[in-house]
Design an enzyme around this catalytic site. Structure first.
Site, short mmCIF file in Angstrom:
data_model
loop_
_atom_site.label_atom_id
_atom_site.label_comp_id
_atom_site.label_asym_id
_atom_site.label_seq_id
_atom_site.Cartn_x
_atom_site.Cartn_y
_atom_site.Cartn_z
N HIS A 272 0.84 -1.19 0.00
CA HIS A 272 0.00 0.00 0.00
C HIS A 272 0.87 1.24 0.00
CE1 HIS A 272 0.87 -0.97 4.22
NE2 HIS A 272 0.81 0.33 4.46
N CYS B 91 2.06 3.59 11.95
CA CYS B 91 3.00 3.08 10.94
C CYS B 91 3.32 4.21 9.97
CB CYS B 91 2.42 1.86 10.22
SG CYS B 91 1.02 2.22 9.14
#
Length: 700
Positions: free
Chosen positions: A65, A211
Site C-alpha cells: 500500500h 505506521c
C-alpha cells in the site's frame, strides 16, 4: 467501501511469482479503470513503502500500500494466489494480496474506510470467506461489506465501533479465567502507575499504534491488540495515530491505566502523556503478530514495579529494535540522526554562499552587512545578501548536528543540551568534532537523568525545567572546562593536515573518498565521506584543500547512477525492461548528484554493480584531486559547474569514472552463465522511489 473495489479489480487467479509482479498485475487493473495515471510512478511509490517495512502478515496476507500522487481516487485491488507470494511475513508466503492505493491528499472519510478493511483482515471468518469464494463480484461485495461472511464474528462494543473513531476499547469478557491462561496477573500495584491494586477489576492497558503510511498496519495492530485484550480479560484502549488523524485518549483513561503498549514505526505523538507507567515499546508488526505476548510483558513489568521516569519512554532509536542490535548499531543510528537533520542546512547554506560568490566575486566575503549597505540595482549587493544568508544557515550546522544526535538518543529532552553543547563547540573552535562529542554527551546525560525514579509531584516539570536545566549545565561544564580544549586542538590538527595535502597524498585521499561515496550509495559510509567534505567548506573562507575535497566527493557520488544509465543505453539486452526504464531516470539523478539513483541496480546485482561503482568512483576522486578542481557548493551536480574551479577537467574526471564503471558492469554482466537472469522486475524500486527514500537531496 462504496466503489473502491469492483469485480474488475479482483483477480482470483493471480499468477505472479514475486511481490513486485503481484503489485504490477493489480496496479494494471487500476490503470485500466483510470484509478492510477502513471503505472511506473505508482509502482515506485509502492516499492518505496515496501522498502520501509515488509507488508506481509501472519495468516497468508500481503497488503502492499502507499499514498501516491499518481492515484486519482482511493482504490483497492485484490488478488488470490494459489502458489503463494513472499511478502516477508514470518510464517511464509501470502495467498491473499490487497493492493491499497490512496491519493496523496486523500480525505479522512476514504482513509477510515481503508482502515476498516485493515481491521477486517484480523477476522478469520472474513479471510476464510475470501479463500473460498469463486466469483469476483462476490469477493468485491464481501470486501465492500455488501455481503457478510458465512459466520459473523461476535462483536463487542469495541469491535463494532466505526473505524473513523481513532479510539477503540476492548472490554473485558464476563469470564476472566481466559485471561489467567494468557498472561499472569499483576501481583502488586505498579509503583507510580496511576492505578491502585487491580484486585476486583480487570487490568487496564492503553496502547498507541502507528505506521509510516498510517493506512493498514496502524489499524491491524489496534484490532489485534483489542482481540488479545478480550481474550486476556483486560481492559485495553487503543489510540490509532493514522492518516486520518487521531483523537487523544481521555486523560482520565490514561491516568487510570496500569500499563502502556507502544506498537509503532513512527514517533508517537504527545508521548509524554504516558510517562511514569510500565511501558512496552515495540514495532507495529509486533502488535499485529504477538499481541498476547505484549500484554503479558506489560503486566509482568507492572508486577515488578517498572515504570518510565520523568519524560518519555525510550525512543525508537534507543530501544532494542531488531534482536541482537548492539551499541555499535545504535551509535551509528544516533550519529546518522544528527547528520540527516544537518544536511538541509548544509545544502541551503552552501548553495547560497556559492551563489553569492558567483554573483559578487571571491571577495564578497569582505562585504559589509547588507543591513548597512544594500543597493537594489547592484549585483554586488545581491551577492553579499546571498552570501550572508548562507553564512547564517551554516552557523547552525554544528548545533543542529549535536542537538539531533542527542534527540536520536533521548528524544525531545535531548534537544536543549545538544544545541547548547553544539553552540559551545563553535565558541571554543572545536568544530564538527566538538559537535559530535557534545551531542553524544548530551544524549547520555539526559538518558541518565531519565532513569532516575522521580516523585510523582515533580514529573510535570521534569521535561520543561529540570532536565533542560541540569543537562545543559553538565554539558556546558564538560565542553568548556574538561574536553573542549583537547577537541579543539584535534580539530585544528585535522584542518592543518588537510591544508597541507599535496601530490600523492591528495590523490590517495581523493581515491579513498571516491570508494566511500560509492560503497553503499547513500548509506553510513557514504555519509561519513560527505560530512567530512562539507565540514571543510562550512566556513566563510574555506581553504583550497577543503574545496578540492568537496569537488572530489561530489564528482565520485555522481558516477554510479550515470554509469548505470550509460550501461542500460549501450548494452540494454543485459538489463530487464524495468532496469532500462530506471536507467532513463538515472541520467537526471546522477547529473543532480543523487547517488541513490543507482540503488535499484545495486540491489538487483550487488556483486557486479557495487565493486564496479567503487572502482569508477575512486578513479574520479583521484583525477579530480589531480586536476585541482575546487567546489564551494556542497551540492548541485552539473548545475553548479560554473562554480567549479577547472570545470573542463572536472567533467573529464567524472566522464572517466563513468566510462570505467560502465565497462566493468557490462563486462561482468556479460560473463554470467547463460540463462541466469536478473529478476524479472529488475529491482524493488525505481530511481524515483530511491530518491524519494533519501531523507535529503544529497548522496546521503
Amino acid at each position: 467501501m462504496s466503489d473502491m473495489i469492483t469485480a474488475d479489480l479482483v483477480d482470483l487467479d493471480l499468477s505472479a511469482d514475486s511481490k513486485e509482479a503481484a503489485a504490477r498485475a493489480l496496479a494494471e487493473r487500476m490503470v485500466a479503470l483510470g484509478r492510477v495515471t502513471d503505472l511506473e510512478g505508482f509502482l515506485a511509490d509502492v516499492a518505496a513503502r515496501e522498502a520501509q517495512m515488509p507488508t506481509g502478515l501472519d495468516g497468508g496476507i500481503g497488503i502492499p500500500h502507499c499514498r501516491s500522487a499518481h492515484v486519482t481516487e482511493p482504490t483497492l485491488a485484490f488478488g488470490r494466489s494459489a502458489a503463494g507470494i513472499d511478502f516477508g511475513a514470518p510464517d511464509g508466503p501470502a495467498d491473499l494480496v490487497f493492493l491499497i492505493a490512496a491519493p496523496a491528499g486523500a480525505d479522512d472519510a476514504h482513509l477510515t474506510i481503508l482502515s476498516a478493511l485493515a481491521r477486517q483482515l484480523m477476522n478469520s471468518e472474513f479471510t476464510d470467506a475470501l479463500r473460498s469464494a469463486d466469483d469476483a463480484e462476490a469477493v468485491a461485495a464481501l470486501i465492500r461489506g455488501d455481503r457478510a461472511p458465512a459466520k459473523a464474528p461476535a462483536q463487542t462494543s469495541a469491535g463494532s465501533k466505526d473505524a473513523s473513531d481513532s479510539q477503540s476499547t476492548a472490554a473485558a469478557p464476563a469470564a476472566a479465567s481466559a485471561g489467567a491462561a494468557a498472561a499472569p496477573p499483576a501481583q502488586a500495584p505498579a509503583a507510580g502507575s496511576g492505578a491502585d491494586a487491580t484486585a476486583g477489576r480487570p487490568f487496564r492497558i492503553v496502547a498507541v499504534t502507528s505506521c509510516p503510511t498510517g493506512i493498514a498496519h496502524t489499524y491491524m495492530a489496534a484490532e489485534s491488540l483489542e482481540n488479545a485484550g478480550r481474550a486476556a480479560g483486560v481492559e485495553l484502549v487503543v489510540e490509532t495515530q493514522g492518516s486520518a488523524g487521531f483523537t487523544r485518549l481521555d486523560p482520565e483513561v490514561v491516568a487510570a491505566a496500569d500499563g502502556v503498549i507502544f506498537a509503532h514505526d513512527v514517533p508517537v505523538r504527545d508521548k509524554d502523556r504516558f510517562a511514569g507507567k510500565p511501558t512496552v515499546d515495540v514495532g507495529v508488526k509486533a502488535g499485529i503478530n504477538r499481541p498476547a505476548e505484549l500484554i503479558g510483558e506489560v503486566r509482568e513489568r507492572a508486577a515488578r514495579g517498572e515504570v518510565t521516569s520523568g519524560s518519555a519512554p525510550a525512543t525508537p532509536v534507543e530501544r532494542a529494535g531488531d534482536a541482537g542490535e548492539g551499541y555499535g548499531t545504535k551509535l551509528r543510528k544516533w550519529l546518522m540522526s544528527g547528520v540527516s537533520y544537518m544536511v538541509p542546512f548544509v545544502a541551503a547554506g552552501g548553495l547560497l554562499i556559492a551563489v553569492g560568490f558567483a554573483i559578487g566575486g571571491y571577495r564578497i566575503n569582505k562585504a559589509p552587512s547588507v543591513m548597512d549597505h544594500f543597493m537594489w540595482t547592484q549585483a554586488d549587493s545581491w551577492g553579499a545578501l546571498f552570501f550572508q544568508i548562507g553564512g547564517v544557515a551554516f552557523a547552525f550546522l554544528v548545533p543542529v548536528l549535536a542537538g539531533y544526535i542527542a534527540y536520536g538518543m533521548a528524544d525531545r529532552p535531548g534537544l536543549v543540551p545538544g544545541f547548547v553543547g553544539g553552540s559551545v563547540s563553535l565558541t571554543i573552535n572545536a568544530g564538527f568534532l566538538g559537535g559530535l562529542a557534545a551531542g553524544l554527551i548530551a544524549g547520555a546525560v539526559v538518558m541518565g537523568i531519565q532513569k532516575i525514579n522521580i516523585p510523582a509531584a515533580l514529573r510535570g516539570i521534569m521535561p520543561v525545567v529540570v532536565i533542560p536545566l541540569i543537562s545543559s549545565a553538565i554539558v556546558g561544564f564538560l565542553m568548556f572546562v574538561v574536553i573542549g580544549k583537547p577537541i579543539a586542538s584535534a580539530q585544528k590538527g585535522m584542518t592543518d593536515w588537510l591544508n597541507g595535502l599535496t601530490g600523492t597524498n591528495a590523490v590517495l585521499l581523493g581515491a579513498l573518498l571516491g570508494l566511500m561515496m560509492c560503497f553503499d550509495l547513500g548509506g553510513p559510509v557514504n555519509k561519513v565521506a560527505y560530512t567530512f567534505a562539507t565540514a571543510g567548506i562550512a566556513v566563510s573562507d574555506p581553504s583550497d584543500s577543503a574545496m578540492k575535497i568537496m569537488a572530489a566527493v561530489m564528482a565520485a557520488g555522481m558516477v554510479p547512477p550515470l554509469a548505470m544509465a550509460l550501461a542500460t543505453t549501450v548494452r540494454g539486452k543485459l538489463f530487464t525492461e524495468t532496469e532500462r526504464e530506471n536507467g532513463k531516470a538515472a541520467w537526471v539523478l546522477g547529473a543532480s548528484f543523487i547517488s541513490e539513483g543507482a540503488i535499484p541496480f545495486a540491489a538487483a546485482d550487488p556483486l557486479r554493480v557495487i565493486p564496479s561503482s567503487m572502482v569508477g568512483g575512486a578513479i574520479t576522486g583521484a583525477l579530480s584531486m589531480t586536476f585541482g578542481a575546487t567546489l564551494r557548493a556542497p551540492h548541485g551536480g552539473i548545475f553548479v559547474v560554473p562554480l567549479i574551479g577547472n570545470p573542463f577537467l572536472y567533467l573529464i574526471a567524472i566522464a572517466a569514472g563513468v566510462v570505467v564503471t560502465t565497462a566493468l558492469v557490462v563486462l561482468l554482466k556479460g560473463l554470467r552463465k547463460p540463462g541466469r537472469q536478473t529478476p524479472a522486475d529488475g529491482s524493488a524500486a525505481g530511481p524515483a522511489a530511491a530518491a524519494k527514500e533519501a531523507k535529503q537531496p544529497v548522496a546521503a
